[in-house]
Design an enzyme around this catalytic site. Structure first.
Site, PDB file in Angstrom:
ATOM      1  N   ALA A   1      61.298  61.994  17.354  1.00 14.28           N
ATOM      2  CA  ALA A   1      61.173  60.839  16.471  1.00 14.28           C
ATOM      3  C   ALA A   1      60.323  61.226  15.275  1.00 14.28           C
ATOM      4  CB  ALA A   1      60.512  59.673  17.219  1.00 14.28           C
TER       5      ALA A   1
ATOM      6  N   GLU B   1      54.443  57.937  17.631  1.00 15.30           N
ATOM      7  CA  GLU B   1      54.818  57.690  16.233  1.00 15.30           C
ATOM      8  C   GLU B   1      53.984  56.576  15.637  1.00 15.30           C
ATOM      9  OE1 GLU B   1      56.488  60.086  15.222  1.00 15.30           O
ATOM     10  OE2 GLU B   1      57.225  60.738  17.184  1.00 15.30           O
TER      11      GLU B   1
END
Ligand code: TRP
Ligand code: ZN
Length: 869
Positions: A269, A305
């Site tokens: 990600a 993230e």
């Protein structure tokens, strides 16, 4: 002309930017065949300004259209395939000026998945590390931070959704069925954090109130049919936001935070500001299609993230050599978050063991091989090759050591000072160390060596008990093997948690700081010979060189109060026996049995304690690896464990059932893990007797964890019904790409089974399967990487056929996606460690790849370094 010597970038050659950008406006007209990018950039002198210097922008695979400066067409420029050099700047560049560029790129032709590309008809970007230059000419380096306003235009039927970083300013209807959306990101950011997403997507959303009372809109965007699989990601995001407020006082700084899932993606990600883009694998989950491990991975990647928003985005990296500044720190944060989510002290230990196991299986080999580098590398040819387990996982261990040395409160003080000093800046690992040192008044100058030296330090332990004087003497000696470019190593600052285990339990846990090459300690008033428990909780990422007796190891395995070291003692006992081709003896079986029957221990812990060290970790203990011999010895050990404890496995299989509706929490997941290990052990002991039970579990399972575990046990142990179940599994999940990935990976990862076709032959057939796609990284990883990197005993064949397959695959992948090809190329890193004939066969395969005239810089660096002397 092609030069032979690949270009290297060096950390010490850092030059501050000559120019910098203040405000950037982008206007992007999206078309898969021809996307037009107009940029308007406010340029100012940078830290390294020299009057009259040209402005050198980088661009890749772009069609240049036009250039204007301060509103006028500008003709003094030079264009090469990788640069746009603008000459004759107004007033020698001393004052702010406006550059406007128009250029074109072709998203539908972009299979590298860097820059702007198309996946399932939708548009996505990936800019870290150097992908923005495939979208427009720019100062594509992290120390140039600017405020962005982005207008996206597209045909509304094809792209109803238009997303970019920050807050939505306005949307407009345009002629000919086009529409536009304009986004503004209030925070200055480097270009690698830019993102856009456009296409036919839908979202779930929730509004939460953050710690200051502000309302925040949270969205998870996916293809419409995936909407029912998004709630777990949303729950993980909300938990992450609250955790960062509580543990570090860090609040979400935007009104809106979006996560988007894409099925073609090079890694896990990406933390683009306010618009995180995720591999579908780390977003989509439902009990029927995702395993417990998938649920846990989603939670930790969503957290990772999100945590980058502060560690990486608000404070970013000066240059890519500092990558661990954001990655090591953010991995540490996501590990701590996941540990806290486990909800108990023993749960924390389970998470710690899993993290250390990964470090040892993947990072220790990297640190001993041809690509070894310090967590802050000094040199690279292709930065994409340095998103490594060293930068991430060892980087996290280094951050963890600050916390061990300074305490949780001291670490927090250091973090607070780091943000106070550096918010909005692009900084270095030295700045982080300085904040930790200054906030705590501690001299951390020697700790610096963790950033500058590669290799896993070894710590030799010598102990002596003096019964007469009631003294325990301990001597620790550190060393570190040479690594590429570093023959001699300075001593590391190593924090070692230790405790002397005595019958009266009267010795506290203490922290030793090993800073010299050799250091000795004496402990007084020790009335009986103690058992030493050292490097508790894996307080330092080192290899211990400690000839502890089997009796002492058994004591630790049966009762060390540090769960990590308890697990560790069991691993060490098993490892020594396997490497000596021994089967578990009665005493060890007894210890395993006691552990399995102990009602006070977590099922998840038991599962870890009964899982044997991985083959690749065993390799690292040898001076000349015979992969087939190690496979055979490990498997024989496992079979003995399975047979000797067959009654216990059968009982556990019943006791660990989790009746009622599926729950993904850690306790239920732990029970399933132990139940499914029991199932696998039963088939290991006697496949004919126990296969029907696995078949039944496969059929009645209401969740993927149990269904996949049963299928896997059938396949791995060569059960007759395995093929039928594989066929059934494929047709059940034919429309779910992530589950089909599991179907491929299971077959490619199958270790050798007596009397059955080799896995390699099967893998070759799978590569021809209609559902195999060479340009989808998840699918490639589930077939090719699963075989070459995760199935050592099938891959390492004495005839070299596995390596031939590897070379063919690397060469086939490289023109499509160099990043994914370079990862695969790493599978032969450790070739020098192997015995003949493996070693020569691997060398030949590496040489064949290196001889290719068209290699990407990515693959060239990996293979070139592997063959260097
Ligand atoms: N920065 C991302 C992370 O660690 C990973 C990343 C770096 C990445 N480069 C990438 C992801 C390229 C996809 C493609 O979270
Ligand atoms: Zn990261």
């Amino acid at each position: 002309m092609k030069t032979d010597l690949p270009q290297s970038f060096r950390r010490l050659e850092y030059i501050p930017p000559v120019y910098t950008f203040d405000r950037v406006e982008l206007d992007i007209a999206l078309d898969p065949a021809r996307t037009i990018i107009k940029s308007r950039i406010e340029v100012m002198p940078g830290k390294g300004f020299k009057s009259g210097a040209p402005l050198v922008l980088v661009g890749q695979e772009l069609e240049f259209v036009s250039l204007r400066i301060n509103g006028e067409a500008h003709r003094q420029f030079e264009l090469t395939p990788e640069t746009l050099t603008i000459l004759a700047l107004p007033n020698e560049g001393k004052e702010k000026f406006i550059v406007e560029i128009i250029c074109v790129c072709i998203p539908e032709k972009n299979t590298s998945l860097m820059g702007l590309y198309v996946s399932n008809g939708n548009f996505f970007t990936q800019c870290e590390a150097e992908g923005f230059r495939k979208i427009t000419y720019f100062l594509d380096r992290p120390d140039v931070m600017a405020k962005y306003q982005v207008t996206l235009r597209a045909r509304e039927v094809e792209c109803p959704v238009l997303l970019s970083n920050g807050n939505l300013l306005r949307t407009e209807k345009l002629p000919n069925g086009w529409h536009s959306a304009t986004w503004e990101d209030p925070f200055p950011k480097p270009s690698y954090l830019f993102a856009l997403v456009a296409g036919k997507l839908e979202c779930i959303e929730e509004t939460i109130t953050s710690i200051s009372g502000a309302k925040k809109l949270l969205q998870i965007w996916v293809e419409p049919h995936d909407l029912p699989k998004t709630q777990h990601a949303m729950d993980s995001l909300i938990a992450s936001i609250y955790w960062d407020e509580k543990r570090f006082g860090l609040e979400l700084d935007l009104e809106r935070f979006m996560i988007v899932a894409v099925s073609d993606f090079n890694m896990g990600a990406m933390e683009n500001k306010g618009l995180n883009i995720f591999n579908t694998k780390f977003v989509l989950a439902q009990p029927e299609t995702a395993t417990d491990a998938d649920f846990a991975n989603i939670e930790s990647v969503v957290a990772h993230e999100y945590f980058h928003n502060w560690t990486g985005n608000r404070v970013t990296c000066q240059d890519w050599f500092q990558l661990s500044l954001k990655e090591g720190l953010t991995v540490f944060r996501d590990q701590e978050f996941s540990a806290d989510q486990m909800g108990s002290e023993s749960g924390r230990a389970v998470k710690r063991i899993e993290d250390v196991r990964l470090l040892r299986q993947l990072q220790f080999p990297e640190d001993a091989g041809p690509m070894a580098h310090p967590i802050r590398p000094n040199e690279y040819q292709e930065i994409n090759n340095f998103y490594t387990v060293t930068v991430y996982e060892k980087g996290s261990e280094v951050v963890r050591m600050y916390q061990t040395l300074l305490g949780r409160d001291g670490f927090r003080k250091g973090m607070d000072l780091y943000f106070k000093r550096h918010d909005g800046q692009a900084v270095t690992c030295d700045d982080f160390l300085a904040a930790m040192a200054d906030a705590n008044g501690k001299d951390l100058s020697q700790f610096q060596n963790w950033y500058s030296q590669a290799g896993t330090p070894r710590v030799k332990v010598e102990e002596r008990y003096d019964a007469e004087k009631k003294q325990f003497h301990l001597t620790l000696t550190q060393s570190c093997a040479p690594s590429p470019g570093q023959a001699e190593k300075n001593a590391f600052h190593i924090p070692l948690k230790m405790r002397l285990l005595t019958p009266t339990n009267d010795q506290p846990e203490i922290l030793l700081e090993l800073t010299q090459r050799t250091q000795s300690w004496t402990f007084d008033g020790i009335s009986q010979r103690p058992v030493l428990s050292i490097n508790r909780d894996f307080s330092a990422p080192i290899q211990l060189d400690f000839q502890q007796s089997e009796a002492d190891l058994l004591t630790l395995f049966s009762g060390d109060d540090d769960p990590f070291n308890r697990w560790e003692a069991g691993q060490k006992l098993a490892m020594q026996m396997i490497l000596n081709h021994r089967l578990p003896d009665e005493q060890l079986i007894g210890a395993y049995r006691n552990l399995l029957l102990d009602p006070d221990l977590d099922p998840a812990f038991k599962e870890l304690a009964l899982t044997l060290p991985a083959e690749t970790y065993l390799y690292e203990q040898c001076s000349s690896v015979d992969p087939q011999a190690i496979f055979t010895a490990r498997r024989a050990f496992r079979r003995e464990l399975a047979k000797q404890l067959q009654l216990e496995w059968a009982a556990l299989y019943q006791q660990m059932q989790t009746p009622g509706p599926f729950k993904p929490d850690a306790v239920s997941a732990g029970k399933r893990a132990l139940k499914n290990l029991s199932l696998s052990m039963l088939l290991e002991a006697d496949v004919a007797i126990w296969a029907p039970m696995a078949l039944n579990q496969y059929r009645v399972a209401d969740n993927m964890t149990d269904r996949y575990a049963a299928l896997s046990a059938l396949v791995i142990h060569g059960a007759k019904l395995a093929n039928e179940c594989l066929t059934d599994f494929f047709s059940r999940f034919v429309n779910d790409a992530l589950v089909i990935d599991k179907w491929f990976a299971l077959q490619s990862g199958r270790p050798p089974v007596d009397g059955q076709e080799t896995t390699l032959n099967n893998v070759k057939r799978l590569r021809e399967h209609a559902a195999f796609k060479m340009n989808n990284p998840n699918r490639v990883r589930s077939v090719i990487h699963a075989f070459c990197s995760n199935n050592p005993a099938s891959f390492h064949q004495p005839d070299g056929s596995g390596y031939e397959f590897w070379a063919d695959s690397v060469l086939a992948l490289d023109p499509i996606n160099p990043q994914v090809a370079a990862r695969l190329a790493r599978a032969l890193d450790r070739w020098r460690l192997f015995a003949q004939p493996y070693q020569n066969q691997m060398k030949a395969a590496l040489e064949r790849v290196l001889a290719s005239q068209t290699l990407s810089p990515d693959v060239r660096e990996v293979v070139g370094k592997a063959l260097e002397n």
